[in-house]
Design a protein around this motif. Structure first.
Motif, PDB file in Angstrom:
ATOM      1  N   PRO A  19       0.466  -1.130  -0.708  1.00  9.31           N
ATOM      2  CA  PRO A  19      -0.032   0.317  -0.295  1.00  9.31           C
ATOM      3  C   PRO A  19       0.950   0.927  -0.136  1.00  9.31           C
ATOM      4  CG  PRO A  19       0.465  -0.995   2.118  1.00  9.31           C
ATOM      5  CD  PRO A  19       0.143  -1.835   1.208  1.00  9.31           C
ATOM      6  N   ALA A  20       0.333   2.587  -1.087  1.00  6.07           N
ATOM      7  CA  ALA A  20       1.024   3.629  -0.588  1.00  6.07           C
ATOM      8  C   ALA A  20       0.398   4.486   0.551  1.00  6.07           C
ATOM      9  CB  ALA A  20       0.693   3.998  -2.043  1.00  6.07           C
ATOM     10  N   ALA A  21       1.894   5.624   1.043  1.00  5.46           N
ATOM     11  CA  ALA A  21       1.802   6.290   2.027  1.00  5.46           C
ATOM     12  C   ALA A  21       1.110   7.272   2.043  1.00  5.46           C
ATOM     13  CB  ALA A  21       2.596   5.886   2.964  1.00  5.46           C
ATOM     14  N   THR A  22       0.005   7.952   2.950  1.00  2.90           N
ATOM     15  CA  THR A  22      -0.490   9.059   1.745  1.00  2.90           C
ATOM     16  C   THR A  22      -0.839   9.591   3.360  1.00  2.90           C
ATOM     17  OG1 THR A  22      -2.935   8.382   2.289  1.00  2.90           O
ATOM     18  CG2 THR A  22      -1.996   7.932  -0.195  1.00  2.90           C
ATOM     19  N   GLY A  23      -0.764  10.884   2.692  1.00  2.00           N
ATOM     20  CA  GLY A  23      -0.879  12.276   4.056  1.00  2.00           C
ATOM     21  C   GLY A  23       0.048  12.385   4.880  1.00  2.00           C
ATOM     22  N   GLU A  24      -0.284  12.275   6.397  1.00  3.90           N
ATOM     23  CA  GLU A  24       0.279  12.789   7.139  1.00  3.90           C
ATOM     24  C   GLU A  24       1.794  11.584   6.886  1.00  3.90           C
ATOM     25  OE1 GLU A  24       0.860  12.070  11.901  1.00  3.90           O
ATOM     26  OE2 GLU A  24      -0.941  11.769  10.773  1.00  3.90           O
ATOM     27  N   ARG A  25       1.639   9.925   6.779  1.00  9.30           N
ATOM     28  CA  ARG A  25       2.404   8.598   6.622  1.00  9.30           C
ATOM     29  C   ARG A  25       3.280   9.181   5.565  1.00  9.30           C
ATOM     30  NH1 ARG A  25      -0.614   3.765   8.718  1.00  9.30           N
ATOM     31  NH2 ARG A  25      -2.356   5.192   9.253  1.00  9.30           N
ATOM     32  N   ALA A  26       3.327   9.628   4.566  1.00 11.78           N
ATOM     33  CA  ALA A  26       3.751  10.229   3.051  1.00 11.78           C
ATOM     34  C   ALA A  26       4.809  11.331   3.286  1.00 11.78           C
ATOM     35  CB  ALA A  26       3.072  10.911   2.068  1.00 11.78           C
ATOM     36  N   ASP A  27       4.110  12.138   4.538  1.00 15.48           N
ATOM     37  CA  ASP A  27       5.102  12.977   5.099  1.00 15.48           C
ATOM     38  C   ASP A  27       6.187  12.811   5.754  1.00 15.48           C
ATOM     39  OD1 ASP A  27       3.919  15.307   3.402  1.00 15.48           O
ATOM     40  OD2 ASP A  27       2.522  16.179   4.895  1.00 15.48           O
ATOM     41  N   ALA A 123      14.215   0.012   5.727  1.00  8.70           N
ATOM     42  CA  ALA A 123      13.807   0.707   4.973  1.00  8.70           C
ATOM     43  C   ALA A 123      12.289   0.776   4.635  1.00  8.70           C
ATOM     44  CB  ALA A 123      15.063   2.026   4.587  1.00  8.70           C
ATOM     45  N   ARG A 124      12.751  -0.641   3.262  1.00 13.09           N
ATOM     46  CA  ARG A 124      11.459  -0.967   2.748  1.00 13.09           C
ATOM     47  C   ARG A 124      10.798  -1.275   3.863  1.00 13.09           C
ATOM     48  NH1 ARG A 124       9.166  -5.176   2.214  1.00 13.09           N
ATOM     49  NH2 ARG A 124      11.119  -6.329   3.247  1.00 13.09           N
ATOM     50  N   ARG A 125      11.143  -2.112   4.413  1.00 18.92           N
ATOM     51  CA  ARG A 125      10.335  -2.825   5.346  1.00 18.92           C
ATOM     52  C   ARG A 125       9.425  -1.914   6.407  1.00 18.92           C
ATOM     53  NH1 ARG A 125      11.010  -5.162  10.993  1.00 18.92           N
ATOM     54  NH2 ARG A 125       9.228  -6.301  12.029  1.00 18.92           N
ATOM     55  N   THR A 126      10.167  -0.542   6.723  1.00 20.76           N
ATOM     56  CA  THR A 126       9.328   0.162   7.682  1.00 20.76           C
ATOM     57  C   THR A 126       8.368   0.924   6.867  1.00 20.76           C
ATOM     58  OG1 THR A 126      11.623   0.357   9.137  1.00 20.76           O
ATOM     59  CG2 THR A 126       9.951   2.541   8.670  1.00 20.76           C
ATOM     60  N   ASP A 127       8.647   1.012   5.915  1.00 23.84           N
ATOM     61  CA  ASP A 127       7.676   2.205   4.591  1.00 23.84           C
ATOM     62  C   ASP A 127       6.785   1.284   4.685  1.00 23.84           C
ATOM     63  OD1 ASP A 127       9.512   3.863   4.537  1.00 23.84           O
ATOM     64  OD2 ASP A 127      10.277   3.617   2.496  1.00 23.84           O
ATOM     65  N   GLU A 128       6.756  -0.286   4.119  1.00 29.30           N
ATOM     66  CA  GLU A 128       5.449  -0.903   4.185  1.00 29.30           C
ATOM     67  C   GLU A 128       4.688  -0.812   5.083  1.00 29.30           C
ATOM     68  OE1 GLU A 128       7.063  -4.930   2.920  1.00 29.30           O
ATOM     69  OE2 GLU A 128       6.927  -4.432   0.922  1.00 29.30           O
ATOM     70  N   VAL A 129       5.616  -0.955   6.579  1.00 30.00           N
ATOM     71  CA  VAL A 129       4.550  -1.054   7.377  1.00 30.00           C
ATOM     72  C   VAL A 129       4.105   0.435   7.886  1.00 30.00           C
ATOM     73  CG1 VAL A 129       5.199  -1.051  10.268  1.00 30.00           C
ATOM     74  CG2 VAL A 129       5.815  -3.111   8.912  1.00 30.00           C
ATOM     75  N   VAL A 130       4.278   1.009   7.804  1.00 39.33           N
ATOM     76  CA  VAL A 130       4.119   1.829   8.324  1.00 39.33           C
ATOM     77  C   VAL A 130       2.828   2.683   7.258  1.00 39.33           C
ATOM     78  CG1 VAL A 130       4.560   4.829   8.114  1.00 39.33           C
ATOM     79  CG2 VAL A 130       6.418   3.880   9.675  1.00 39.33           C
ATOM     80  N   ALA A 131       3.208   2.460   5.898  1.00 35.20           N
ATOM     81  CA  ALA A 131       1.617   2.421   5.306  1.00 35.20           C
ATOM     82  C   ALA A 131       0.604   2.095   5.496  1.00 35.20           C
ATOM     83  CB  ALA A 131       2.291   2.014   3.823  1.00 35.20           C
ATOM     84  N   ALA A 132       1.050   0.156   6.189  1.00 28.59           N
ATOM     85  CA  ALA A 132       0.258  -0.555   6.181  1.00 28.59           C
ATOM     86  C   ALA A 132      -0.791  -0.475   8.011  1.00 28.59           C
ATOM     87  CB  ALA A 132       0.488  -1.803   6.158  1.00 28.59           C
TER      88      ALA A 132
END
Length: 188
Positions: A19-27, A123-132
């Motif tokens: 899933p792509a991060a959006t909003g606050e998560r993307a920031d 980093a890849r894993r963190t980004d995935e976890v935060v987005a989800a």
């Protein structure tokens, strides 16, 4: 923005990216990606030997900083997913502290390329976890440690902010170490 994307990090168009991060998560993830880039950039064109050199009066080396930040980020993301994964630091032994000190050095058999690849995977894993994550406000009790207030709780958002702060702080350390090594700077 592609210049700050982590090595081997999936692009937003990559279906394997999750899933792509959006909003606050993307920031938040964009700020983290920027500081990850600054940290990694300090190691450009270095040999394994250079990445392991102490260039100041302290114990830090560039490869050790990459290794430490990757391990810290991995540990804090594990905490978000399972708060019991973080050990009780108030019960750490001298042997535990000695093992933790190895986190700041390149050990025999380790390479800068290997440390950077591990950091990219973290980093890849963190980004995935935060987005989800279902909720950035979900909080958990911090483990016992002399540096945490007893009974303190951190939300997933606060943990992510801590990861960002840790990465930015160590990117600054790395910049000093690199400039002391050969005069190269991250910026300027």
């Amino acid at each position: 923005m592609s210049e700050i994307r982590a090595v081997n990090e999936p692009t937003p168009q990559d279906p394997a990216a999750g899933p792509a991060a959006t909003g606050e998560r993307a920031d938040l993830l964009a700020v983290l990606a920027k500081h990850r880039h600054f940290l990694r950039f300090t190691t450009r064109d270095l040999t394994d030997e250079q990445a392991g050199l102490r260039t100041t009066a302290g114990e830090l080396c560039l490869g050790g900083l990459i290794k430490h930040v990757a391990e810290a980020e991995r540990g804090w993301v594990d905490f978000i997913l399972d708060p019991s994964s973080k050990p009780d630091a108030s019960a750490m032994t001298e042997a535990d502290f000695a093992r933790r000190a190895e986190e700041f050095r390149i050990l025999p058999g380790e390479t800068l390329a290997g440390l950077l690849a591990d950091y990219a995977e973290v980093a890849r894993r963190t980004d995935e976890v935060v987005a989800a994550l279902p909720d950035l406000d979900a909080d958990s009790p911090l483990p016992k440690a002399p540096w945490f207030e007893p009974g303190a709780r951190w939300s997933a958002r606060r943990v992510l902010l801590h990861i960002i702060a840790e990465t930015a702080q160590h990117a600054g350390h790395a910049d000093i170490l690199r400039e002391s090594l050969d005069g190269a700077k991250t910026m300027g």
